[in-house]
Write an enzyme that holds these catalytic residues in place. Structure first.
Site: not given
Ligand code: IVH
Length: 713
Positions: A45, A127, A129, A131, A239, A327, A432, A435, A456, A462
């Site tokens: 949505a 720890e 996150k 990407d 993890y 983040k 342009c 053209c 243009c 063109c």
């Molecule tokens: S824990 C219940 N640990 O982030 C949550 N996720 O936004 C289990 N991710 O889908 C995830 N590093 O792909 C966890 N050290 C980390 C992570 C991590 C990357 C990603 C993961 C997840 C997404 C959630």
């Protein structure tokens, strides 16, 4: 949209342009999450609302439609080339924290939920996150059985063969105390250096390069040919876990360390702290190392360490209450503006694009940035973006690039002290580049001010406009021809197969007589050529409003096309009327400008389009090849006839598109946002700002059931 959006009717052109830019970036980011990552971050949505807002703005400002507008994208269907695997334990997402106070709030929330006094220390892990994309690995009696992507969290794709090629993923677990069923979860990713090397290889081979390591990792893991996956040096950090026949330990930290004993690679930057200040210090430490790490990270994840507490805390909607992702803020980088190039869009708009000395911003190698228009380059008007007020951009300048998430990079600032002495102000060309026709800034009839966009004047002579016109014609909300996208439009034009949109419908016939058959051309084969011809044939019958919209007439977006279709009912009456209106006077002209919802600008643009002999020829040729369905009769005696209706929130008995079509059939006008002109708001669960606005304005509001009651359906 988090903030209350302004009425589309009240937007100034500058605001509209800025919002379209943000929407394009936002929707593209959601598309990437959804299609490439299988990890949507917003509800359907919310996503629909973004697209609707984009359409509503484009309807009102058709000449601001961006070359990268989401309304032009066909939207890749979710590929189902892999078997599905249902996750025994759902794969969830994480709630986000954006600053320190969000982290304090999180810890406070957890303690309140557990009914702990605020000053009792709570042990949490911290720890990076990663990407990448998450993967669930199931082992039975220590042997790898299956690997599944996250998918929609409930069902993922079976990528076992591909996962087996990743050396960080053990086929057999080592060590002691291994439960019968073990499901280890973690992140698949591609190192930054490996990504750059791979892209170099692609470039050397003349193949298209990848945007960023995450998309590449996702694409590599979802290859049908496991040999391709094997050739990409994917890595994996463990993890988390899913289904386990029994839990060998009772702490998050312990479990992850145990994974290492079993043969997995775990992230070395995981720590464990019982004070928020220490968590935050660890966050800063990781942030400092971010650029020098060989993999992309986008934040730090905090998790309650005690597994019994995790169980007590449970989940809210799709995220655990016991974890949060803190983040990193948007990333900046400094580089050199090496050139400014001009792209020409469908409506002839000249869009300047910055070419940059390649630089890594948040793991993405950036070599282009948007520059909007000449005022923006001159430092006049910010186009809604981070401002460098009064400071112009010149080739050779040292600039700060800004990138938040997956959005298109922007030039945030310029260091004038580093401007080369021989650098000169940038002047947008007045001819342009595609053209050679004059490129001019038109005067806005209403404001008397110069348009910010230089355009243009070459029209369809063109090549750039011609190709963009073809792309628009085949796009989703127009003719929606399967397998005919931007790439095909460019190739057909270049090969001389399609010079204007009418040529699309004679392609098959001409091909059958051609020496160079389509099936033998680059990128085509027997099947794809015949599929394309079928897809074209399938559109020889088209709805009237789609036909009008597809022509790509300036100021005639989907909304106006529908109004014209509804008013004139069929294409013959429409063409006669538009021709009769050609002097901008008389009964036909009066009738046209008086259509409810049509302004003079759109009416003029329509008449001008058909007055152009070339356009008329193309339209006539098109009509030889296709049938345009008359508009559906709208009932004028329905309770919603003539009313302006807005739908918001999630609808359960119908899709948004159905709701819209239903309302329009009954003679209602459907708007994207609530304003003084709104007569009725239909609000489903999750309705937010629109509902609030409607109640402020005293707009009648009903729910979905009320809608069915009212309309008697
Ligand atoms: S824990 C219940 N640990 O982030 C949550 N996720 O936004 C289990 N991710 O889908 C995830 N590093 O792909 C966890 N050290 C980390 C992570 C991590 C990357 C990603 C993961 C997840 C997404 C959630």
């Amino acid at each position: 949209m988090s903030k209350v959006a302004k009425d589309v009717d009240k937007l100034e052109p500058e605001e509209a342009a800025a919002e379209l830019a943000t929407l394009a970036a936002e929707i593209a980011a959601h598309d990437a999450l959804y299609y490439q990552d299988d990890a949507p971050k917003v509800s359907d949505a919310e996503y629909d609302a973004l697209r609707q807002r984009n359409l509503a703005i484009e309807d009102r400002f058709p000449d601001l439609v961006r070359p990268d507008s989401p309304s032009k994208s066909v939207g890749t269907a979710v590929q189902s080339k892999f078997e599905k695997i249902a996750h025994e334990v759902p794969m969830l997402s994480l709630d986000n924290a954006f600053d320190d106070s969000d982290v304090f709030d999180f810890v406070g929330r957890v303690k309140r939920f557990l009914k702990w006094p605020e000053d009792v220390p709570l042990l949490l892990t911290a720890e990076p996150k990663i990407d990448g994309l998450s993967l669930a690995l199931r082992y039975e009696k220590g042997v790898l059985q299956s690997a599944a992507t996250r998918g929609d969290g409930a069902v993922g794709e079976n990528v076992t063969a591909n996962a087996c090629t990743i050396s960080d993923i053990p086929q057999k677990l080592t060590g002691q105390d291994i439960p019968d069923v073990v499901e280890v979860r973690g992140e698949v990713f591609l190192g930054k250096k490996d990504f750059q090397a791979l892209n170099q290889r692609m470039e050397d081979e003349g193949k298209p390069t990848y945007v960023n390591p995450r998309n590449t990792a996702a694409g590599s893991l979802r290859q049908l040919d496991a040999n391709i996956t094997a050739s990409r040096p994917l890595r994996f950090f463990a993890y988390a876990w899913g289904a386990m026949s029994h839990m060998p330990l009772d702490s998050q930290f312990g479990m992850v360390e145990l994974f290492q004993d079993w043969g997995f690679v775990i992230n070395p930057l995981m720590g464990r702290f019982d004070q928020v200040d220490d968590l935050l210090a660890h966050y800063r430490k990781i942030e400092e190392q971010r650029a020098s790490l060989d993999y992309d990270i986008d934040g730090v994840v905090y998790k309650v360490d005690d597994l019994k507490l995790q169980t007590r805390l449970g989940f809210v909607s799709r995220s655990p209450r016991w974890a949060i992702a803190h983040k990193f803020p948007a990333e900046l980088a400094t580089t050199i503006l090496t050139d400014i190039e001009i792209q020409v869009g469908r409506t002839g708009a000249l869009s300047p694009v910055a070419r940059l000395e390649p630089v890594t911003v948040g793991g993405v190698v950036v070599s282009n940035a948007t520059l909007h228009n000449e005022d923006y380059i001159a430092g006049i008007g910010s186009n809604g973006e981070p401002i460098r007020e009064g400071r112009s951009l010149q080739i050779g300048d040292t600039v700060t690039i800004y990138r938040a998430g997956d959005v298109i990079p922007k030039v945030m600032d310029v260091d004038l002290s580093k401007r080369p002495s021989d650098s000169v102000p940038y002047v947008l060309p007045d001819i342009c580049p595609a053209c050679g026709s004059a490129a001019v800034r038109e005067k806005n009839v209403k404001t008397g001010r110069l348009d910010s966009v230089r355009r243009c004047t070459g029209g369809l002579i063109c090549p750039a406009q011609a190709v963009e016109g073809i792309k628009h014609f085949v796009s989703r909300n127009a003719f929606d021809i399967d397998g005919f996208g931007e790439k095909q439009a460019e190739a057909f034009y270049k090969w001389g197969l399609i010079a204007n949109v009418a040529d699309i419908f004679t392609l098959k016939e001409r091909d059958s007589r051609s020496l160079t058959r389509l099936k033998n051309r680059d990128g085509f084969g027997d099947l794809s050529a015949s599929n394309l011809f079928d897809a074209i044939d399938a559109r020889r019958m088209i709805d009237f409003h789609r036909f009008i919209f597809a022509l790509g007439i300036r100021h005639v977006g989907e909304g106006n096309a529908k109004l014209f279709a509804r008013h004139y009912q069929n294409v013959e009456a429409f063409l006669t009327a538009v021709e009769e209106a050609s002097g901008f006077e008389g009964a036909a002209w009066e009738d046209l400008v008086n259509i409810d919802g049509i302004g003079e600008t759109a009416a003029r643009a329509l008449v001008q389009f058909f007055a152009e002999a070339h356009n008329r020829r193309v339209v006539d040729a098109l009509l030889q090849a296709i049938t345009v369905n008359p508009a559906e009769q709208t009932s004028s005696d329905s309770p919603v006839a003539g009313k302006t209706v807005v739908f918001t929130g999630s609808l359960e008995r119908m899709t948004r598109d159905e709701a819209k079509a239903m309302a329009e059939r009954m003679g209602a006008k459907v708007a994207g946002s609530v304003s003084g002109k709104t007569d009725l708001l239909v609000a489903g669960p999750g309705a937010g700002s629109k509902l609030k606005k409607a109640s402020e304005l005293g707009v009648e509001t009903i729910d979905e059931d009320g809608w069915f009651e009212l309309t008697g359906l």
